[in-house]
Design a protein around this motif. Structure first.
Motif, PDB file in Angstrom:
ATOM      1  N   ALA A  31       1.075  -1.032   0.302  1.00 17.54           N
ATOM      2  CA  ALA A  31       0.183   0.008  -0.051  1.00 17.54           C
ATOM      3  C   ALA A  31       0.881   1.340   0.165  1.00 17.54           C
ATOM      4  O   ALA A  31       1.650   1.021   0.594  1.00 17.54           O
ATOM      5  CB  ALA A  31      -0.666  -0.291   1.153  1.00 17.54           C
ATOM      6  N   GLU A  32       0.579   1.985  -0.700  1.00 18.76           N
ATOM      7  CA  GLU A  32       1.331   2.889  -0.819  1.00 18.76           C
ATOM      8  C   GLU A  32       0.738   3.970   0.730  1.00 18.76           C
ATOM      9  O   GLU A  32       0.403   3.870   0.855  1.00 18.76           O
ATOM     10  CB  GLU A  32       0.836   3.923  -2.278  1.00 18.76           C
ATOM     11  N   GLY A  33       2.336   4.678   0.539  1.00 18.99           N
ATOM     12  CA  GLY A  33       2.487   5.532   2.069  1.00 18.99           C
ATOM     13  C   GLY A  33       1.840   6.683   1.781  1.00 18.99           C
ATOM     14  O   GLY A  33       1.931   7.611   0.459  1.00 18.99           O
ATOM     15  N   ARG A  34       0.216   7.143   1.872  1.00 11.35           N
ATOM     16  CA  ARG A  34      -0.255   7.892   1.797  1.00 11.35           C
ATOM     17  C   ARG A  34      -0.605   9.297   2.854  1.00 11.35           C
ATOM     18  O   ARG A  34       0.394   9.013   4.443  1.00 11.35           O
ATOM     19  CB  ARG A  34      -1.685   8.129   1.708  1.00 11.35           C
ATOM     20  N   SER A  35      -0.473  10.379   2.179  1.00  9.69           N
ATOM     21  CA  SER A  35      -0.661  11.745   4.020  1.00  9.69           C
ATOM     22  C   SER A  35      -1.531  12.038   3.980  1.00  9.69           C
ATOM     23  O   SER A  35      -2.465  12.661   2.866  1.00  9.69           O
ATOM     24  CB  SER A  35       0.689  12.657   2.568  1.00  9.69           C
ATOM     25  N   GLU A  46       1.204   4.450   6.646  1.00  7.12           N
ATOM     26  CA  GLU A  46       1.212   3.167   5.012  1.00  7.12           C
ATOM     27  C   GLU A  46       0.916   2.194   5.479  1.00  7.12           C
ATOM     28  O   GLU A  46       0.178   1.978   7.020  1.00  7.12           O
ATOM     29  CB  GLU A  46       2.962   2.862   5.408  1.00  7.12           C
ATOM     30  N   GLY A  47       0.300   1.004   4.706  1.00 11.58           N
ATOM     31  CA  GLY A  47      -0.686   0.007   5.369  1.00 11.58           C
ATOM     32  C   GLY A  47      -1.514   0.965   5.965  1.00 11.58           C
ATOM     33  O   GLY A  47      -2.580   1.297   5.974  1.00 11.58           O
ATOM     34  N   THR A  48      -2.156  -1.343   6.283  1.00 12.45           N
ATOM     35  CA  THR A  48      -3.942  -0.967   6.227  1.00 12.45           C
ATOM     36  C   THR A  48      -3.476  -0.989   7.826  1.00 12.45           C
ATOM     37  O   THR A  48      -3.518  -2.260   8.144  1.00 12.45           O
ATOM     38  CB  THR A  48      -5.212  -1.617   5.895  1.00 12.45           C
ATOM     39  N   MET A 131       2.103  10.092  20.316  1.00 12.80           N
ATOM     40  CA  MET A 131       3.260   9.486  21.085  1.00 12.80           C
ATOM     41  C   MET A 131       3.055   7.999  20.060  1.00 12.80           C
ATOM     42  O   MET A 131       3.388   7.201  20.472  1.00 12.80           O
ATOM     43  CB  MET A 131       4.102   9.777  22.019  1.00 12.80           C
ATOM     44  N   ILE A 132       1.601   8.135  21.143  1.00  8.87           N
ATOM     45  CA  ILE A 132       1.217   6.607  21.009  1.00  8.87           C
ATOM     46  C   ILE A 132       1.063   5.685  19.547  1.00  8.87           C
ATOM     47  O   ILE A 132       1.447   5.028  18.998  1.00  8.87           O
ATOM     48  CB  ILE A 132       0.069   6.417  22.170  1.00  8.87           C
ATOM     49  N   ALA A 133       0.621   6.628  18.750  1.00  8.69           N
ATOM     50  CA  ALA A 133       0.339   6.209  17.527  1.00  8.69           C
ATOM     51  C   ALA A 133      -0.734   7.585  16.455  1.00  8.69           C
ATOM     52  O   ALA A 133      -0.511   8.580  16.728  1.00  8.69           O
ATOM     53  CB  ALA A 133      -0.736   4.923  17.864  1.00  8.69           C
ATOM     54  N   PRO A 134       0.122   7.504  14.780  1.00  8.69           N
ATOM     55  CA  PRO A 134      -0.819   8.188  14.254  1.00  8.69           C
ATOM     56  C   PRO A 134      -1.644   9.068  14.665  1.00  8.69           C
ATOM     57  O   PRO A 134      -2.469   8.053  14.273  1.00  8.69           O
ATOM     58  CB  PRO A 134      -0.237   7.971  12.818  1.00  8.69           C
ATOM     59  N   THR A 135      -2.013  10.022  14.904  1.00  9.70           N
ATOM     60  CA  THR A 135      -3.594  10.885  14.940  1.00  9.70           C
ATOM     61  C   THR A 135      -4.088  11.323  14.240  1.00  9.70           C
ATOM     62  O   THR A 135      -3.743  12.787  13.662  1.00  9.70           O
ATOM     63  CB  THR A 135      -3.030  11.317  16.558  1.00  9.70           C
ATOM     64  N   LEU A 157      -7.827   5.337   6.864  1.00 11.24           N
ATOM     65  CA  LEU A 157      -8.241   4.133   7.669  1.00 11.24           C
ATOM     66  C   LEU A 157      -7.936   3.424   6.245  1.00 11.24           C
ATOM     67  O   LEU A 157      -6.972   1.952   5.988  1.00 11.24           O
ATOM     68  CB  LEU A 157      -9.447   3.761   7.469  1.00 11.24           C
ATOM     69  N   GLY A 158      -6.797   4.310   5.000  1.00 10.95           N
ATOM     70  CA  GLY A 158      -7.019   3.067   3.713  1.00 10.95           C
ATOM     71  C   GLY A 158      -8.335   3.230   2.584  1.00 10.95           C
ATOM     72  O   GLY A 158      -8.032   1.565   2.339  1.00 10.95           O
ATOM     73  N   LYS A 159      -8.994   3.269   3.072  1.00  8.89           N
ATOM     74  CA  LYS A 159     -10.311   3.021   2.545  1.00  8.89           C
ATOM     75  C   LYS A 159     -10.580   4.471   1.770  1.00  8.89           C
ATOM     76  O   LYS A 159     -11.971   4.617   1.955  1.00  8.89           O
ATOM     77  CB  LYS A 159     -11.075   2.567   3.795  1.00  8.89           C
ATOM     78  N   GLU A 160     -10.456   4.492   1.033  1.00  8.83           N
ATOM     79  CA  GLU A 160     -10.898   5.597   0.671  1.00  8.83           C
ATOM     80  C   GLU A 160     -11.432   5.768  -1.127  1.00  8.83           C
ATOM     81  O   GLU A 160     -13.001   6.200  -0.637  1.00  8.83           O
ATOM     82  CB  GLU A 160      -9.719   6.857  -0.286  1.00  8.83           C
ATOM     83  N   ALA A 161     -11.615   4.661  -0.669  1.00  9.26           N
ATOM     84  CA  ALA A 161     -13.352   4.013  -2.274  1.00  9.26           C
ATOM     85  C   ALA A 161     -14.086   3.780  -1.277  1.00  9.26           C
ATOM     86  O   ALA A 161     -15.447   3.904  -2.208  1.00  9.26           O
ATOM     87  CB  ALA A 161     -12.147   2.618  -2.716  1.00  9.26           C
TER      88      ALA A 161
END
Lengths: 311, 337
Positions: A31-35, A46-48, A131-135, A157-161
């Motif tokens: 999965a492409e790294g997404r911003s 990155e990833g799901t 600091m815990i996780a990407p927020t 969430l990597g679920k744009e579609a």
């Protein structure tokens, strides 16, 4: 001696770089790294994500609607559990705080890989959570188009579609339902309180949906540009919430009973919407709280459809 | 014997007359003004002649019921306040501050939380809760060092109210179903009460006053001290218990009718003493008129300040009452009653 060490070190770094390159390439293939553009700058993901913590009802709604299984969320406002309309869809989930306050230790214990936060999260809170996780803290407030944050959470969430498709389905459903609704009818959404109702702003998510369905808000609801709801309106001014439709939002499980109690108030029973049997009691947790995801939309459309088809 | 009119500024009949006039004017104003579009002039037309339908509706269905309810609640809280102060011999004693109102509203919250929803049940439950609150006041006031210190008694009441409010919030958190119903029992209001609230609160208030009337004389004697009162043939313990029962009935009725409304029981005796002196035989009549006057005044303000919305009446009574509380505490010597 010195030379050999240097050569060895150079070879090692070369190998490490090679391993790194291969690693990145394989990740990119998965999965492409997404911003994602958030209120506190761009967050790269990155990833799901598999261990998602949703810190608002809306975020939880979006996550559940795309089939993600969040591991933690917050209790609905005024309650100590997940909102009833989401309860049977979330499965096993940990409560990590209330809508007002997050328990950081509980969040940390869940080892999340993504945290979906509400739009109004304070900066110091954000710093700890990130600091815990990407927020992900959305930029758009609840007064902007509800789709913006659904799409943002979907992207995170990597679920744009999936979110895109569910917004499309909703738009189609609204178009279909709109055909059964006479345009220009005034619909009023109030939080019922026997001492005087609180008017819900027409610019929030429910108001946006009703507008798209062809309803018009009352002038007082239109005026609430930045407050989600008004103070209790005097019963003497109840005519200002009158219209063709009145959606009475209560937190009572038995909405019908709340409607009966309201009818005992003479100022209420003489409203046009009430005397013409177009006052409907609806679930306050969805109609007048923090919910605004695709699942909440469908509940609201169900309610409107039921009310309109009963006529 | 007590000197009638010691420290009084007005004669009793003069004070009573003024209070009646003030109360009548406030009743009239309460019918004339509101948060809506029906202003005083339109209301006056509707009162004097037939007027328009909208104005007649607003006056007869909205303003008249809340005015009448305000009268009953005001009489109950005014009477309860002055008797509670006499019985505890404490110028700071107030049903709201001592936790009697909190007891009443908490009992109702508990009943709703346990599943009751019948409005008629509320009166009995509220009176029982107020009675429990009163008994606690009686117990605490017997504790050496607390009973004879007015401020400490109020502190005990504040702690008691704090505990009950916390438990109420807990029930509110745990029981989504009754959240809408319970909220009223934490704030209190005169507007939008069910129409039968007036029908059952009137006999409740009358019963409370009936219990108290024969106790006024003994309470007045109690002001001279326990020994003197006993010497005069009274029974101080019995008098206190009877008085607190009457207070419980009055506060329970008022709370069931309009929710907890604080500070009325403090302001009313304070003003009454300023008018006619400290003797309860003189203050009781004035208090029964001042109570509804202050309630109506607060209710009128609550409609006008944030038009077209309304403020809860408890906010206004607190704004009026808090300065009085500070004034009483700050005065160098707290008068013992």
């Amino acid at each position: 001696m010195n030379f050999t060490v240097f050569k060895y070190a150079r070879r090692l770094t070369g190998r490490l770089a090679l391993v790194g390159l291969i690693g990145m390439a394989s990740l990119g293939a998965a999965a492409e790294g997404r911003s994602v553009d958030t209120a506190f700058g761009k967050v790269t993901l990155e990833g799901t994500p598999t261990r998602v913590v949703a810190l608002s009802e809306n975020a939880l709604d979006v996550a559940v609607s795309v089939g993600a299984k969040p591991v933690g969320s917050v209790a609905t406002r005024g309650g100590n559990d997940i909102s009833a309309y989401l309860k049977d869809k979330v499965g096993d989930i940990k409560i990590v705080g209330t809508a007002r306050q997050t328990n950081l230790e509980s969040v940390f214990a869940l080892k999340p890989d993504l945290i979906l936060a509400p739009p109004d999260l304070a900066k110091n809170e954000y710093e700890k959570l990130s600091m815990i996780a990407p927020t992900i803290v959305p930029k758009a407030t609840s007064f902007q188009d509800w789709r913006i944050n659904v799409e943002l959470y979907g992207a995170a969430l990597g679920k744009e579609a999936e979110t895109g498709a569910s917004i499309n389905r909703i738009d189609n459903r609204i178009e279909a339902l709109k055909a059964h609704i006479t345009p220009g009818q005034v619909a009023s959404v109030v939080r019922w309180n026997p001492q005087g109702p609180g008017i819900m702003s027409a610019h929030l998510f429910v108001g946006q949906l009703l507008k798209q369905l062809g309803f018009k808000p009352t002038a007082m609801a239109e005026e609430l540009q930045s407050k989600p709801h008004s103070d209790p309106l005097s019963l003497e001014n109840l005519s200002r919430i009158d219209g063709d439709w009145l959606f009475l939002s209560t937190l009572n499980a038995d909405g019908e009973q709340a409607l009966q109690t309201a009818r005992q108030q003479p100022a209420f029973s003489r409203l046009r919407a009430v005397s013409e049997e177009r006052a409907v009691s609806v679930d306050g947790q969805i109609w007048s709280s923090g919910a605004s995801g695709p699942l909440a939309v469908n509940v609201i459309l169900d309610d409107v459809e039921k009310a309109v088809s009963a006529q | 014997m007590i000197q009638a009119g010691k420290g009084a500024r007005f004669s009793l009949s003069g004070a009573l007359f003024c209070c009646v006039v003030v109360l009548l004017v406030l009743c009239f104003v309460s019918l004339l003004v509101g948060a809506g579009e029906v202003g005083p002039v339109r209301s006056l037309h509707a009162l004097l002649s037939s007027g328009d339908g909208e104005a007649r509706f607003v006056i007869s269905e909205l303003r008249l019921p809340r005015t009448l309810l305000g009268l009953v609640v005001g009489v109950a809280l005014g009477g309860a306040g002055v008797v509670l102060q006499s019985a505890t011999r404490n110028p700071l004693a107030e049903p709201g501050l001592l936790g009697v109102s909190a007891g009443a509203s908490f009992a109702v919250v508990l009943a709703i939380g346990l599943g009751a929803s019948a409005a008629t049940l509320n009166l009995g439950v509220a009176v029982l809760g107020a009675l429990a609150g009163c008994l606690l006041v009686l117990l605490v006031s017997q504790v050496r060092g607390v009973g004879d210190d007015p401020v400490r008694l109020v502190l005990a009441g504040a702690a008691f109210s704090g505990i009950l409010t916390a438990i109420s919030s807990l029930i509110l958190l745990n029981d989504q179903r009754s959240a809408d119903e319970i909220r009223f029992w934490i704030i209190g209001a005169l507007a939008g009460r069910p129409q039968d609230a007036l029908i059952w609160s009137t006999p409740g208030a009358l019963l409370g006053l009936l219990i108290l009337m024969p106790l006024i004389q003994p309470l007045s004697a109690l002001a001279l001290g326990e020994k003197m009162a006993t010497g005069l043939g009274h029974h101080p313990a019995l008098t206190r218990f009877g008085a607190l029962t009457g207070v419980a009935v009055l506060v329970g009725t008022a709370t069931a009718a309009a929710g907890p409304i604080a500070f009325i029981g403090l302001v009313v005796p304070f003003v009454a003493r300023r008018l006619v002196g400290p003797d309860i035989r003189r203050t009781i009549g004035v208090s029964l008129l001042l109570g509804p006057s202050i309630i109506l005044f607060a209710d009128i303000l609550s409609r006008l300040i944030v038009r077209p919305y309304e403020l809860p009446i408890g906010v206004i009574t607190a704004l009026i009452g808090a300065p009085v509380l500070i004034a009483v505490v700050r005065s160098h010597r707290i008068p013992t009653l």
